[in-house]
Design an enzyme around this catalytic site. Sequence first.
Site, PDB file in Angstrom:
ATOM      1  N   GLY A  72       5.520 -10.908 -12.796  1.00  0.00           N
ATOM      2  CA  GLY A  72       4.597 -11.682 -13.628  1.00  0.00           C
ATOM      3  C   GLY A  72       3.378 -10.879 -14.043  1.00  0.00           C
ATOM      4  CD  GLU A 120       7.518 -12.094 -16.519  1.00  0.00           C
ATOM      5  OE1 GLU A 120       7.107 -12.511 -15.418  1.00  0.00           O
ATOM      6  OE2 GLU A 120       8.480 -12.585 -17.121  1.00  0.00           O
ATOM      7  CD  GLU A 145      10.054 -10.562 -12.245  1.00  0.00           C
ATOM      8  OE1 GLU A 145      10.517  -9.397 -12.267  1.00  0.00           O
ATOM      9  OE2 GLU A 145       9.062 -10.909 -12.899  1.00  0.00           O
TER      10      GLU A 145
HETATM   11  C1  3H9 Z   1       7.550 -13.106 -10.348  1.00  0.00           C
HETATM   12  O1  3H9 Z   1       6.605 -12.482 -10.714  1.00  0.00           O
HETATM   13  C2  3H9 Z   1       8.201 -14.194 -11.150  1.00  0.00           C
HETATM   14  C3  3H9 Z   1       7.755 -14.233 -12.579  1.00  0.00           C
HETATM   15  O2  3H9 Z   1       8.545 -13.370 -13.374  1.00  0.00           O
HETATM   16  C4  3H9 Z   1       7.962 -15.583 -13.183  1.00  0.00           C
HETATM   17  C5  3H9 Z   1       7.051 -16.666 -12.785  1.00  0.00           C
HETATM   18  C6  3H9 Z   1       7.251 -17.978 -13.562  1.00  0.00           C
HETATM   19  N1  3H9 Z   1       3.302 -13.447  -3.829  1.00  0.00           N
HETATM   20  O3  3H9 Z   1       3.577  -5.872   0.700  1.00  0.00           O
HETATM   21  P1  3H9 Z   1       2.224  -5.940   1.323  1.00  0.00           P
HETATM   22  C7  3H9 Z   1       1.584 -10.680   0.130  1.00  0.00           C
HETATM   23  S1  3H9 Z   1       8.236 -12.841  -8.821  1.00  0.00           S
HETATM   24  C8  3H9 Z   1       2.733 -13.854  -2.691  1.00  0.00           C
HETATM   25  O4  3H9 Z   1       2.126  -5.874   2.788  1.00  0.00           O
HETATM   26  P2  3H9 Z   1       1.585  -3.399   0.134  1.00  0.00           P
HETATM   27  C9  3H9 Z   1       2.451 -10.136   1.261  1.00  0.00           C
HETATM   28  O5  3H9 Z   1       3.321 -11.122   1.741  1.00  0.00           O
HETATM   29  C10 3H9 Z   1       7.171 -11.673  -8.051  1.00  0.00           C
HETATM   30  N2  3H9 Z   1       2.335 -12.995  -1.716  1.00  0.00           N
HETATM   31  O6  3H9 Z   1       1.231  -4.848   0.679  1.00  0.00           O
HETATM   32  C11 3H9 Z   1       1.395  -9.732   2.268  1.00  0.00           C
HETATM   33  O7  3H9 Z   1       0.940 -10.911   2.882  1.00  0.00           O
HETATM   34  P3  3H9 Z   1       0.489 -10.911   4.411  1.00  0.00           P
HETATM   35  C12 3H9 Z   1       7.420 -10.284  -8.497  1.00  0.00           C
HETATM   36  C13 3H9 Z   1       2.537 -11.701  -1.938  1.00  0.00           C
HETATM   37  O8  3H9 Z   1       0.314  -2.802  -0.278  1.00  0.00           O
HETATM   38  C14 3H9 Z   1       0.269  -9.205   1.373  1.00  0.00           C
HETATM   39  O9  3H9 Z   1       0.484  -9.792   0.083  1.00  0.00           O
HETATM   40  N3  3H9 Z   1       6.602  -9.358  -7.737  1.00  0.00           N
HETATM   41  C15 3H9 Z   1       3.125 -11.210  -3.106  1.00  0.00           C
HETATM   42  O10 3H9 Z   1       2.452  -2.686   1.090  1.00  0.00           O
HETATM   43  C16 3H9 Z   1       0.266  -7.691   1.228  1.00  0.00           C
HETATM   44  O11 3H9 Z   1       1.549  -7.285   0.790  1.00  0.00           O
HETATM   45  C17 3H9 Z   1       7.042  -8.722  -6.628  1.00  0.00           C
HETATM   46  O12 3H9 Z   1       8.175  -8.849  -6.230  1.00  0.00           O
HETATM   47  C18 3H9 Z   1       3.516 -12.159  -4.091  1.00  0.00           C
HETATM   48  N4  3H9 Z   1       4.086 -11.779  -5.253  1.00  0.00           N
HETATM   49  O13 3H9 Z   1       2.481  -3.642  -1.165  1.00  0.00           O
HETATM   50  C19 3H9 Z   1       6.062  -7.830  -5.924  1.00  0.00           C
HETATM   51  N5  3H9 Z   1       3.191  -9.862  -3.025  1.00  0.00           N
HETATM   52  O14 3H9 Z   1      -0.651  -9.964   4.476  1.00  0.00           O
HETATM   53  C20 3H9 Z   1       6.035  -8.152  -4.445  1.00  0.00           C
HETATM   54  C21 3H9 Z   1       2.658  -9.512  -1.847  1.00  0.00           C
HETATM   55  O15 3H9 Z   1       0.153 -12.319   4.698  1.00  0.00           O
HETATM   56  N6  3H9 Z   1       5.029  -7.398  -3.748  1.00  0.00           N
HETATM   57  N7  3H9 Z   1       2.255 -10.620  -1.183  1.00  0.00           N
HETATM   58  O16 3H9 Z   1       1.695 -10.417   5.172  1.00  0.00           O
HETATM   59  C22 3H9 Z   1       5.161  -6.097  -3.421  1.00  0.00           C
HETATM   60  O17 3H9 Z   1       6.106  -5.437  -3.794  1.00  0.00           O
HETATM   61  C23 3H9 Z   1       4.107  -5.481  -2.542  1.00  0.00           C
HETATM   62  O18 3H9 Z   1       3.432  -6.526  -1.894  1.00  0.00           O
HETATM   63  C24 3H9 Z   1       3.052  -4.623  -3.288  1.00  0.00           C
HETATM   64  C25 3H9 Z   1       1.925  -4.230  -2.290  1.00  0.00           C
HETATM   65  C26 3H9 Z   1       3.725  -3.354  -3.834  1.00  0.00           C
HETATM   66  C27 3H9 Z   1       2.431  -5.373  -4.431  1.00  0.00           C
END
Ligand code: 3H9
Length: 691
Positions: free
Chosen positions: A102, A105, A125
């Site tokens: 997102g 996006e 995603e």
């Molecule tokens: C999407 O976008 C759908 C859309 O197309 C459509 C919508 C209609 N949400 O990984 P970390 C939390 S789908 C909620 O340890 P890093 C994570 O759980 C999404 N929470 O840090 C953790 O929480 P806690 C597409 C999230 O520096 C904390 O943040 N996006 C999300 O090693 C720190 O995270 C993805 O798939 C989230 N989206 O890595 C990206 N992301 O501290 C998913 C993270 O309580 N995220 N958290 O354990 C990642 O790949 C990695 O978190 C990122 C940072 C690279 C960003």
Amino acid sequence: MEQVVRTSLEGDIGLIVLDNPPVNAAGHGLRAGLVAALDRLVAEPAVKVIALYGAGRSFIAGADIREFGKPPRDPWLPEVCNRIEDCAKPVVAVLHGAALGGGLEVAIAAHARVAIRGVALGFPEVTLGVLPGAGGTQRGPRLAGVAAALDLITTGRRIGAEEALALGLVDRVAEGDPRTVALAAARDVLDGRLTARRTRDIHIDPDREALETTKQTLLHTQAHLFSPHACVEAVAAATLPLPEGLAKERQLFQACIDSPQRAGLIHAFFAERAVAKIPEAAATPRPVTRIGVVGAGTMGAGITTACLLASEPVVLIDSAPEALERGAAAVARNLDGAVSRGKMTPAARGAIRLTTATTLDALAGCDLVIEAVFEEMDVKTATLRGIETICPGAVIATNTSYLDLNVMAETLADPRNFLGLHFFSPAHVMRLVEVVVADATAPEVVATGFALAKRLKKIAVRSGVCDGFIGNRIMSAYRRAADLMALDGTPIDAIDAAVRGYGFAMGPFEMGDLAGLDIGWAARKRQAATRDPATRDHGALADRLCEAGWLGRKTGCGWYDHSGDTPVPNPALPGLLREIQQAERITPHILDADEIITRYETAMIAEAARVVEEGIARYPIDIDAVFLFGYGFPRWKGGPMHRADEIGAAALVARIARLAQDDPKGGWQVPAILHCMAREGGSFAGLNIGR
Ligand code: 3H9
């Protein structure tokens, strides 16, 4: 809301800063705040251009995936993106840290984009069981072309700023802090040095060939998954006018959200992170600058490789010179393989710091030593004592798979320094490490184990002490169920095929042949004295194979005969089976794939429930992580405890009761925790709350 999204004016530039720590997920507050900020700046006559950037470590990491599956709250992200694109004033987005899902996006709905070097862009995603649902499948192909967008959207691959520029996803690459870059980019939009345009107006060339090729590839490689195919369908709609394409994307996105695979994959995402939240997290890990590994067998060589891949210096010890030589050669092969697969640079390969020796003296100066010697209590304790003498005060870890750490600890002068670091073979490949905490282990020693695992890029899961810890203990239970099904007459290849159909890469008999049947044989002998006489001896058939010298692949034959191009079930099995069935008065019966999976999965869940009940795993999600990252449990099913919740406690109790009736000596017993959940409500997910 004001705190999550803030606006400010710099002359004729309106700035919007997104500040939703830790990763700027586009949750409800950020979405609503962004729309309000746009409205404010559009209404402000002085503002001629709007620049959007993130505070903290990211632009936007994507939608807030914690909201998935809950009732939606307006404004939805697709509407926010449309509002940005429709905005009467030009909007430029400045991307740093992560611009994922997102987040990307939002960026491609803006009228121009600048990527700060080091940013990760992508549409991950699909790895969460959904598709880009805020216009990514429609605007992505307009900017990057259908083939490139399909690649990014169906693989979830992350790319850097330069590749994004080459693909047309961003207009410029810059260096600097996001606010300064945002001001410069906004000025350039006003001065015409950076072109602002609406993505929806870009002409798109249909690319039927790319669509068809991707579709066919996915049918071959990922037929069992839902969202990759939905991604292709959504991208195919990008040649329609934008509103129609967006409507198709939304319908497919909703179907993904409703799929159990989405729930499983998002559970797996959180499991990977939840396991780090341990009671010892506040303790300061001890500094580790030199690691010792004792025992240069398969495990020792694998652990050494894992450390060297992470640029840690290692002293590898084996008292047998030939074994040491073989181990060092295996390490060299592993590292060369890592270089050829691009996992290690040739420069890093050249810079490894490995010392080998045949005596423990060489460990002097090591602050953490892992023993990986023969799986025998006396051998292990003698080694541990030797290590403690040479390295007093160092953290000492055992890589035992089954032995009792509290017994081992008794032989040490200071058992507070002692813990288990249970790596999985091949240790330089498998991501899981069980950090086994004995009664006397000091909190900072546990924290040191977790810190080391993180440096090695592994996923550490905390386990208490029991036979087999979390993973092998549960595996013994479902392995047992598989053995009993085979003893009762279901062909081993049918069991393996059913387990592969469930999503494991291999079935239990194929896995047994790979690992070597002597491991289970030794364990059964060790446990023979304490085996419950009221339960059946599930190992009778495996014992007969071992006695005949059929130990699996390493001897050319085990459950399967491996002499031909494809393994076939060992031709001696029917004869051996008949003998056992006659002796034990078993009436043979063949189970279908559904019943095989019911038994296999139920045995796994029942033992996992006991592991939670006894506090060996502190939370059910720890068990899911162990199975996802160490045992090949299919990620889209979320793990055994997640599956248990899908099935429901009452249904599981009924299943176990039926199996106990079918096979009273089969070891089927309802764990108390399941009884309690069935009676009073509740779920394993409920037990994870507060983690
Ligand atoms: C999407 O976008 C759908 C859309 O197309 C459509 C919508 C209609 N949400 O990984 P970390 C939390 S789908 C909620 O340890 P890093 C994570 O759980 C999404 N929470 O840090 C953790 O929480 P806690 C597409 C999230 O520096 C904390 O943040 N996006 C999300 O090693 C720190 O995270 C993805 O798939 C989230 N989206 O890595 C990206 N992301 O501290 C998913 C993270 O309580 N995220 N958290 O354990 C990642 O790949 C990695 O978190 C990122 C940072 C690279 C960003």
